[in-house]
Design an enzyme around this catalytic site. Structure first.
Site, short mmCIF file in Angstrom:
data_model
loop_
_atom_site.label_atom_id
_atom_site.label_comp_id
_atom_site.label_asym_id
_atom_site.label_seq_id
_atom_site.Cartn_x
_atom_site.Cartn_y
_atom_site.Cartn_z
N HIS A 152 9.02 115.70 91.76
CA HIS A 152 7.78 116.17 92.40
C HIS A 152 6.73 116.45 91.33
CE1 HIS A 152 4.93 118.68 94.55
NE2 HIS A 152 5.35 118.07 95.64
N GLU A 159 2.96 110.30 96.29
CA GLU A 159 2.10 111.47 96.45
C GLU A 159 1.07 111.49 95.33
OE1 GLU A 159 4.18 114.83 98.73
OE2 GLU A 159 4.89 114.95 96.67
P1 PGA Z 1 0.59 119.21 100.53
O1 PGA Z 1 1.87 119.03 99.57
O2 PGA Z 1 0.97 118.67 101.87
O3 PGA Z 1 0.33 120.70 100.56
O4 PGA Z 1 -0.53 118.45 99.92
C1 PGA Z 1 2.64 117.88 99.63
C2 PGA Z 1 3.73 117.94 98.59
O5 PGA Z 1 3.51 118.52 97.52
O6 PGA Z 1 4.83 117.42 98.79
#
Ligand code: PGA
Length: 235
Positions: A88, A157
């Site tokens: 992450h 992401e």
């Molecule tokens: P968010 O986070 O939906 O608050 O943008 C997503 C994540 O970090 O997995």
């Protein structure tokens, strides 16, 4: 589809339990067949058998040992956790995890046949540097990762979209997912500022196999609405 909630460092153990019960009840009541993953904070891990699956946000690549402040396999075994989030961006950027360390975690938990949600994504300066530079940055996050691992789920992401309310355009998400699918056929989730208001249109995109949701997933009702969107979209 796969709908995942990353609860990050939120909720106490009792709040997490109430949250999980609410989601589980929803899935049962609606006969919902989506694959739902919930990643609570380490101190709120629980043993859960039901429709949803509990995963760990992080763990050290060892059975146990002298790793102050970490949890490892033994602590996951206690709750029969067999799912883990690795790579992450908050682990990479706030805690300085290197690709090498991430690969060690990946290989350790892969050998144990864990389901691995593996995150990739570029920071804003890499996106602004142009497509090729951005893709070469993301490609480095695939180095050392067995992209054909059967229990792999990848989450794209963009770092600049996490917790900011900003998202790439739908066209951009579709375009990058198409390119990432060329690197791995594993299910590919989108994550970064997904909310009730944009979840449906993202889930509708080609090559989007689900979503990884942070802030908006903290509201059980919102998270359930997103799970229902996925159910309604499935043929
Ligand atoms: P968010 O986070 O939906 O608050 O943008 C997503 C994540 O970090 O997995």
């Amino acid at each position: 589809m796969i709908i995942a909630a990353n609860l990050k460092t939120n909720f106490t153990r009792s709040k997490t339990q109430a949250y999980i019960t609410e989601i589980e009840n929803f899935l049962i009541k609606k006969a919902n067949t989506q694959k739902v993953l919930v990643f609570p904070v380490a101190s709120s891990l629980i043993k859960h058998t039901g429709k949803l699956t509990i995963g760990a946000q992080n763990a050290h690549p060892a059975f146990n040992g002298a790793f102050t402040g970490e949890i490892a396999q033994e602590q996951l075994d206690e709750f029969e956790i067999k799912t883990i989030l690795i790579g992450h961006s908050e682990r990479r950027h706030i805690f300085g995890e290197t690709q090498e360390e991430i690969v060690k975690k990946f290989n350790y938990y892969k050998d144990l046949l864990y389901k691995i949600v593996y995150c990739v994504g570029e920071p804003l300066d890499k996106r602004e540097a142009g497509h090729d530079k951005m893709m070469s940055y993301i490609s480095k996050q695939y180095e050392g990762i067995d992209t054909s691992y059967k229990k792999l789920i990848i989450a794209y992401e963009p770092v600049w979209a996490i917790g900011t309310g900003l998202t790439p355009t739908l066209k951009d998400i579709e375009f990058i997912h198409k390119e990432l699918k060329e690197k791995s056929l594993a299910p590919l989730l989108y994550g970064g500022s997904i909310k009730v208001t944009n979840a449906k249109e993202v889930l509708e995109l080609k090559n989007v196999d689900g979503i990884l949701v942070g802030s908006a997933a903290l509201y059980a009702k919102h998270f359930c609405t997103m799970i229902q969107f996925a159910q309604d979209l499935e043929k």
